[in-house]
Write a protein that holds these residues in place. Structure first.
Motif, short mmCIF file in Angstrom:
data_model
loop_
_atom_site.label_atom_id
_atom_site.label_comp_id
_atom_site.label_asym_id
_atom_site.label_seq_id
_atom_site.Cartn_x
_atom_site.Cartn_y
_atom_site.Cartn_z
N ALA A 64 -20.50 44.57 -39.42
CA ALA A 64 -19.74 44.89 -40.62
C ALA A 64 -19.32 43.62 -41.35
CB ALA A 64 -18.50 45.72 -40.27
N GLU A 65 -19.04 43.78 -42.61
CA GLU A 65 -18.57 42.64 -43.43
C GLU A 65 -17.15 42.27 -43.00
OE1 GLU A 65 -17.60 41.61 -48.13
OE2 GLU A 65 -18.83 43.36 -47.61
N ARG A 66 -16.89 40.97 -42.91
CA ARG A 66 -15.55 40.47 -42.58
C ARG A 66 -15.16 39.39 -43.57
NH1 ARG A 66 -13.61 41.70 -37.23
NH2 ARG A 66 -15.13 42.93 -36.06
N ASN A 67 -13.84 39.23 -43.77
CA ASN A 67 -13.40 38.17 -44.67
C ASN A 67 -13.36 36.83 -43.94
OD1 ASN A 67 -11.03 38.08 -43.14
ND2 ASN A 67 -9.84 39.31 -44.60
N ALA A 68 -12.89 35.80 -44.63
CA ALA A 68 -12.91 34.44 -44.05
C ALA A 68 -12.07 34.35 -42.78
CB ALA A 68 -12.40 33.44 -45.08
N MET A 69 -11.09 35.23 -42.62
CA MET A 69 -10.23 35.24 -41.44
C MET A 69 -10.75 36.17 -40.35
SD MET A 69 -7.92 33.10 -42.37
CE MET A 69 -6.63 33.34 -41.18
N GLY A 70 -11.94 36.72 -40.57
CA GLY A 70 -12.51 37.65 -39.60
C GLY A 70 -11.95 39.06 -39.71
N GLY A 71 -11.26 39.33 -40.84
CA GLY A 71 -10.62 40.63 -41.01
C GLY A 71 -11.54 41.68 -41.61
N LEU A 72 -11.20 42.95 -41.34
CA LEU A 72 -11.95 44.10 -41.87
C LEU A 72 -11.14 44.78 -42.95
CD1 LEU A 72 -13.13 45.80 -38.53
CD2 LEU A 72 -14.58 44.53 -40.10
N SER A 73 -11.76 45.05 -44.10
CA SER A 73 -11.12 45.87 -45.13
C SER A 73 -11.14 47.33 -44.66
CB SER A 73 -11.86 45.74 -46.45
OG SER A 73 -13.14 46.37 -46.35
N ILE A 74 -10.46 48.19 -45.41
CA ILE A 74 -10.45 49.61 -45.03
C ILE A 74 -11.86 50.19 -45.06
CG2 ILE A 74 -9.85 50.28 -47.40
CD1 ILE A 74 -8.95 52.19 -44.15
N ASP A 75 -12.69 49.79 -46.05
CA ASP A 75 -14.07 50.29 -46.11
C ASP A 75 -14.88 49.81 -44.91
OD1 ASP A 75 -13.77 51.77 -48.39
OD2 ASP A 75 -14.67 50.30 -49.75
N ASP A 76 -14.70 48.54 -44.54
CA ASP A 76 -15.45 47.99 -43.40
C ASP A 76 -14.98 48.64 -42.10
OD1 ASP A 76 -16.73 46.22 -45.16
OD2 ASP A 76 -15.06 44.82 -45.03
N PHE A 77 -13.68 48.87 -42.01
CA PHE A 77 -13.11 49.53 -40.83
C PHE A 77 -13.69 50.93 -40.66
CE2 PHE A 77 -9.48 52.15 -39.17
CZ PHE A 77 -9.36 51.57 -37.92
#
Length: 647
Positions: free
Chosen positions: A363-376
């Motif tokens: 899944a796509e993650r941001n620079a901090m390794g976080g998941l958005s609600i869509d990615d989650f």
């Protein structure tokens, strides 16, 4: 908290325990068994006893126990090995008056168990305690400590005497207890701490019992917990006593609201250290856990039978629950769950389900390794497509309180979608084919918003990428790209139903390399032929990757010819290096939404269709001819009847 009462739940649902006794000749195996079963020391015993069943009330758990004696003869070693492999627990004996038999445990018997891959609790028993030299002052702990350090499978060591009836029942009590209430899954003997999976299960139980969600078990909540697990309430003085024990050893284990999670875990560690494993096991089993400290299979609803071309998706009810969970764990309100947030979210599951393939990098993650609600939600959709039972299991672990079966739904058959020319699913699966170095992995990386890399890393295993695709009109589809390595195509297509789960197939080639184009078209024909042969035909698209490079000669003519011959769209040019994707992901989703279109037709497929049309036409002519004949006969009979009546 009280000791666990006897019963089926406390025994993990076992109907019996099989204990195999092994050891050198003359170490007292048979005498140990007879004395336990008959409560009398035998004067004469046969070399090997038949299977002996202890009475149900011999041990507190009241589970029938069968003891298997074994031969010490070399010629019987194969039979002994078979018995050891069938054991629930193994008792290894040595004679207290024969030190060499103790040495044989570490030089022969324990290595033999490992060689046979016998992974059950081992109880080491020193028999003939009454014959040991009284001048020998070495304690059992001193003798066994080095052996137990080397062989962690040893659960308990004990000395006994059949002749003097010393600790005979205890031998089989410990053996049975090691099976019904094993230490291994709960406690790390080396670090003297609860094992991670045990901590996670107990944390979930604590949260379930913390009805007011204030982070502590009040006296009333503690009492409810006690009644649920042990069928008996706690007296107020007992509750005070429990909290006092915790507070003396661990002040943060109790606060003004009650027993904290830290205190709850400390209590269970204390029970285990004191040998009261049955208490913790009773709690775990009352909340549905098995010996692997996972929810028992019967608590996870089985999905109904489904056709190969049906898939499983989350229901709106489950999605709304997951949205709420996302908001709950997004403590800083930045719209993303970081790795530590996800670890906390899954801290009541046996382990985080997304730490391993195929979810870890999907899944796509941001620079901090976080998941958005869509990615989650995309990762949940991927897990539901690949392993819906695993989804349901993890939903339960993280607190889904609705009917587990209502969390997922079965989609319509893909064949019916084609017939109705309409899609009945919100999660689309795209198989990505193509030769080596065509740009498949770069396409998946781009789908996950990862930067382009010049470094070529060959894909040896299948890989997934999942994301949400915005469609015209504001609708969203979850698209799953499944990369099939070139070397894995034959294996994939070896199964008749291999394309049944596919909503659309993508064929990627390097637009600057003619051989890459030829291999991609060969793959297209191979996949299309497989679909025609099995009835699982799928829409197909061609992607011309590396559009930043010069195309090979005749690329346009060749691609136009193949597209026209097979009845599919012209190749979609893209350049992942330049970030020019030509709306390819939206076009993939759009083509999948029209399951009756973009289905390639091979030469063999056309011939087959033409043949079937001829057959059908011939049958039609035959039926029309037969009907005409029948009508003609009827008319002739009417004519004859009229002619005869006019005479």
């Amino acid at each position: 908290m009280a000791r666990a009462p006897a019963g089926n739940v406390q025994s993990g649902g076992r109907s019996g325990v099989r204990i195999v006794i092994a050891g050198d000749r003359g170490t007292g195996k048979s005498s140990l068994i007879v004395t336990a079963a008959a409560d009398n020391f035998p004067v004469n015993v046969p070399p090997v006893l038949p299977p002996t069943r202890l009475p149900e009330d011999f041990c507190p758990d009241r589970v029938p126990t069968t003891i298997i004696d074994t031969s010490s003869r070399t010629e019987d070693s194969a039979k002994v090995a078979e018995e050891l492999k069938r054991a629930d627990a193994v008792v290894l004996t040595y004679a207290c008056d024969q030190p060499h038999t103790l040495d044989r445990l570490s030089t022969f018997w324990l290595p033999k168990l490992r060689q046979l891959e016998v992974r059950v609790p081992v109880i080491v028993v020193g028999c003939k305690l009454d014959l040991r030299d009284e001048n020998q002052q070495v304690s059992l702990e001193q003798v066994m400590s080095p052996i137990m350090q080397q062989f962690r499978e040893i659960e308990t060591c004990i000395e006994c005497s059949a002749f003097k009836h010393i600790q005979i029942p205890e031998v089989f009590y410990y053996a049975q207890k090691a099976v019904l209430h094993p230490t291994g899954p709960l406690f790390d003997q080396e670090t003297q701490t609860l094992k991670p999976r045990c901590v996670r299960a107990l944390k979930r139980i604590f949260i379930l019992c913390d009805h007011d969600k204030d982070g502590a078990l009040s006296d009333a909540e503690l009492n409810d917990f006690q009644v649920k697990c042990f069928n008996a309430p706690l007296q107020p003085s007992e509750i005070v006593g429990v909290k006092r024990v915790v507070q003396e050893k661990l002040p943060e284990g109790v606060n003004d609201r009650g027993l904290t999670l830290t205190g709850f875990l400390f209590l269970h560690a204390l029970f285990i250290e004191k040998g009261r494993l049955e208490t913790t096991w009773t709690v775990l089993r009352k909340f549905g856990y098995n010996n692997d400290i996972k929810l028992a299979d019967e608590l996870i609803p089985a999905l109904g039978k489904r056709a190969p071309d049906q898939s499983v998706e989350l229901t709106n009810e489950a999605i709304e629950f997951l949205r709420g969970i996302f908001e709950l764990y997004d403590g800083d309100g930045d719209g993303a769950l970081r790795p530590r947030d996800l670890e906390e979210l899954f801290s009541t599951a046996p382990e985080s389900p997304w730490n391993e393939f195929p979810y870890r990098d999907s899944a796509e993650r941001n620079a901090m390794g976080g998941l958005s609600i869509d990615d989650f939600l995309s990762l949940w959709s991927l897990m539901t497509l690949l392993n819906p039972v695993y989804t349901i299991e993890n939903l339960i672990y993280i607190g889904y309180s609705g009917d587990p079966a209502s969390a997922v739904r079965l989609t319509r058959k893909r064949r019916l979608d084609r017939k109705k020319q309409q899609l009945d699913r919100s999660v689309l699966q795209c198989f990505v084919f193509g030769p080596k170095k065509a740009g498949k992995s770069s396409l998946l990386d781009a789908f996950l918003a990862r930067s382009f890399s010049e470094t070529y890393i060959p894909t040896t295993e299948e890989r997934y990428a999942v994301n949400v695709v915005d469609q015209p009109g504001g609708t969203k589809k979850t698209l799953i790209l499944r990369e099939i390595p070139e070397d894995g195509v034959n294996k994939l297509l070896s199964g008749k139903e291999s394309l049944a789960a596919c909503d659309i197939a993508l064929f990627v080639h390097d637009s600057s390399d003619e051989s890459s184009w030829k291999k991609a078209t060969d793959l297209l024909v191979e996949v299309a032929s497989h679909g025609e042969d099995t009835g699982y035909e799928v829409p197909c698209l061609i992607v011309a990757a590396k559009d930043d490079l010069d195309s090979f000669p005749l690329a346009i003519q060749d691609s136009t010819r193949v597209s026209q011959d097979m009845g599919i769209e012209a190749p979609i040019p893209i350049s992942t290096k330049l970030g020019d994707f030509n709306n390819v992901f939206r076009r993939i989703a759009s083509a999948a939404e029209h399951p009756h279109l973009s289905i390639p037709e091979t030469e063999a497929g056309r011939t087959r269709k033409h043949y079937h049309k001829l057959i059908n036409r011939s049958l039609m002519f035959v039926s029309v001819g037969a009907a005409a004949t029948i009508v003609g006969l009827a008319a002739y009979r009417v004519y004859l009847a009229r002619k005869n009546s006019s005479r």
